[in-house]
Design a protein around this motif. Structure first.
Motif, PDB file in Angstrom:
ATOM      1  N   LYS A  21     -13.178   4.115 -17.517  1.00 54.83           N
ATOM      2  CA  LYS A  21     -12.555   3.098 -17.152  1.00 54.83           C
ATOM      3  C   LYS A  21     -13.039   1.608 -16.990  1.00 54.83           C
ATOM      4  O   LYS A  21     -12.280   0.281 -16.964  1.00 54.83           O
ATOM      5  N   ASN A  22     -13.952   1.414 -16.649  1.00 57.84           N
ATOM      6  CA  ASN A  22     -15.057   0.280 -16.058  1.00 57.84           C
ATOM      7  C   ASN A  22     -13.395  -0.138 -14.694  1.00 57.84           C
ATOM      8  O   ASN A  22     -13.020  -2.095 -15.086  1.00 57.84           O
ATOM      9  N   THR A  23     -13.461   0.408 -14.239  1.00 59.94           N
ATOM     10  CA  THR A  23     -12.422   0.023 -12.987  1.00 59.94           C
ATOM     11  C   THR A  23     -12.306   0.596 -11.988  1.00 59.94           C
ATOM     12  O   THR A  23     -12.588   1.391 -11.285  1.00 59.94           O
ATOM     13  N   VAL A  24     -12.049  -0.558 -10.890  1.00 60.15           N
ATOM     14  CA  VAL A  24     -12.031  -0.409  -9.588  1.00 60.15           C
ATOM     15  C   VAL A  24     -10.578  -0.171  -9.068  1.00 60.15           C
ATOM     16  O   VAL A  24     -10.315  -1.350  -9.254  1.00 60.15           O
ATOM     17  N   TYR A  25     -10.580   0.551  -8.014  1.00 64.42           N
ATOM     18  CA  TYR A  25      -9.312   0.423  -7.562  1.00 64.42           C
ATOM     19  C   TYR A  25      -8.992   0.033  -5.984  1.00 64.42           C
ATOM     20  O   TYR A  25     -10.379   0.116  -5.342  1.00 64.42           O
ATOM     21  N   LEU A  26      -8.071  -0.512  -5.788  1.00 69.14           N
ATOM     22  CA  LEU A  26      -7.511  -0.516  -3.930  1.00 69.14           C
ATOM     23  C   LEU A  26      -6.050  -0.025  -3.683  1.00 69.14           C
ATOM     24  O   LEU A  26      -5.162  -0.617  -3.995  1.00 69.14           O
ATOM     25  N   GLN A  27      -5.928   0.682  -3.179  1.00 67.50           N
ATOM     26  CA  GLN A  27      -4.730   1.260  -2.615  1.00 67.50           C
ATOM     27  C   GLN A  27      -4.424   1.208  -1.253  1.00 67.50           C
ATOM     28  O   GLN A  27      -5.395   1.053  -0.269  1.00 67.50           O
ATOM     29  N   MET A  28      -3.281   0.168  -0.694  1.00 65.89           N
ATOM     30  CA  MET A  28      -3.268   0.133  -0.051  1.00 65.89           C
ATOM     31  C   MET A  28      -1.668   0.172   0.581  1.00 65.89           C
ATOM     32  O   MET A  28      -1.157   0.657  -0.387  1.00 65.89           O
ATOM     33  N   ASP A  29      -1.432   1.262   1.417  1.00 68.89           N
ATOM     34  CA  ASP A  29      -0.527   1.777   2.439  1.00 68.89           C
ATOM     35  C   ASP A  29      -0.683   1.148   3.657  1.00 68.89           C
ATOM     36  O   ASP A  29      -1.213   0.440   3.995  1.00 68.89           O
ATOM     37  N   SER A  30       1.091   1.099   3.651  1.00 70.69           N
ATOM     38  CA  SER A  30       1.389   1.048   5.382  1.00 70.69           C
ATOM     39  C   SER A  30       0.637  -0.833   5.584  1.00 70.69           C
ATOM     40  O   SER A  30       0.404  -1.202   6.695  1.00 70.69           O
ATOM     41  N   LEU A  31       1.334  -1.349   4.672  1.00 72.60           N
ATOM     42  CA  LEU A  31       0.810  -2.916   4.476  1.00 72.60           C
ATOM     43  C   LEU A  31       1.665  -3.908   5.679  1.00 72.60           C
ATOM     44  O   LEU A  31       3.102  -2.881   6.084  1.00 72.60           O
ATOM     45  N   LYS A  32       1.166  -4.009   6.395  1.00 77.38           N
ATOM     46  CA  LYS A  32       1.536  -4.932   7.516  1.00 77.38           C
ATOM     47  C   LYS A  32       1.369  -6.520   6.968  1.00 77.38           C
ATOM     48  O   LYS A  32       0.576  -7.363   5.899  1.00 77.38           O
ATOM     49  N   PRO A  33       2.613  -8.082   7.707  1.00 72.93           N
ATOM     50  CA  PRO A  33       2.201  -8.814   6.801  1.00 72.93           C
ATOM     51  C   PRO A  33       1.647 -10.121   6.980  1.00 72.93           C
ATOM     52  O   PRO A  33       1.083 -10.494   6.869  1.00 72.93           O
ATOM     53  N   GLU A  34       0.132  -9.005   7.907  1.00 69.08           N
ATOM     54  CA  GLU A  34      -1.672  -9.814   8.646  1.00 69.08           C
ATOM     55  C   GLU A  34      -2.054  -9.621   6.932  1.00 69.08           C
ATOM     56  O   GLU A  34      -3.228  -9.636   7.274  1.00 69.08           O
ATOM     57  N   ASP A  35      -1.851  -8.743   6.651  1.00 67.20           N
ATOM     58  CA  ASP A  35      -2.904  -8.143   5.514  1.00 67.20           C
ATOM     59  C   ASP A  35      -1.969  -9.279   4.344  1.00 67.20           C
ATOM     60  O   ASP A  35      -2.824  -9.254   2.907  1.00 67.20           O
ATOM     61  N   THR A  36      -0.769 -10.521   4.083  1.00 67.46           N
ATOM     62  CA  THR A  36      -0.968 -10.897   3.338  1.00 67.46           C
ATOM     63  C   THR A  36      -1.837 -12.203   3.085  1.00 67.46           C
ATOM     64  O   THR A  36      -2.801 -12.838   4.080  1.00 67.46           O
ATOM     65  N   ALA A  37      -2.952 -12.113   1.366  1.00 69.73           N
ATOM     66  CA  ALA A  37      -4.044 -12.913   1.419  1.00 69.73           C
ATOM     67  C   ALA A  37      -4.196 -12.929  -0.007  1.00 69.73           C
ATOM     68  O   ALA A  37      -3.531 -12.126  -0.751  1.00 69.73           O
ATOM     69  N   VAL A  38      -4.651 -14.045  -0.777  1.00 65.13           N
ATOM     70  CA  VAL A  38      -5.749 -13.447  -1.968  1.00 65.13           C
ATOM     71  C   VAL A  38      -6.746 -12.533  -1.796  1.00 65.13           C
ATOM     72  O   VAL A  38      -7.540 -12.578  -1.833  1.00 65.13           O
TER      73      VAL A  38
END
Length: 124
Positions: free
Chosen positions: A76-93
């Motif tokens: 599918k020519n696709t890469v994924y990033l599954q992000m769990d247990s997110l924290k406020p410090e993960d806020t970013a572009v």
């Protein structure tokens, strides 16, 4: 030449999950190792995760290890990033990037192509 388009960002509460996708153009996607990086306001762009061309090797920043998972689907020519247990410090572009080297790398200067980024905001 590879063009990358990220999607899946958004606003989520702390402890929640998001899955980012990065769609790549070109028939040679499977030859590229891929990475995810992020940049918060006023900070340098930092490494998050990387995956080899085959998906057999993955690398993570210590700050996301055990919470984020990188994967790819070469059909599918696709890469994924599954992000769990997110924290406020993960806020970013969040940016995806491709390197013509088959081996995944944590060094942003070794990536040849970059997407435009997708905003992830984690509220407390």
């Amino acid at each position: 030449q590879v063009q990358l388009v990220e999607s899946g960002g958004g606003l989520v509460q702390a402890g929640g999950s998001l899955r980012l996708s990065c769609a790549a153009s070109g028939r040679t996607f499977s030859r590229y190792a891929m990475g995810w990086f992020r940049q918060a306001p006023g900070k340098e762009r930092e490494f998050v995760a990387a995956i080899s061309w085959s998906g057999g090797s993955t690398y993570y920043a210590d700050s996301v290890k055990g919470r984020f998972t990188i994967s790819r689907d070469n059909a599918k020519n696709t890469v994924y990033l599954q992000m769990d247990s997110l924290k406020p410090e993960d806020t970013a572009v969040y940016y995806c990037a491709a390197t013509a080297d088959h081996i995944a790398t944590t060094r942003k200067n070794e990536y040849d192509y970059w997407g435009q980024g997708t905003q992830v905001t984690v509220s407390s």
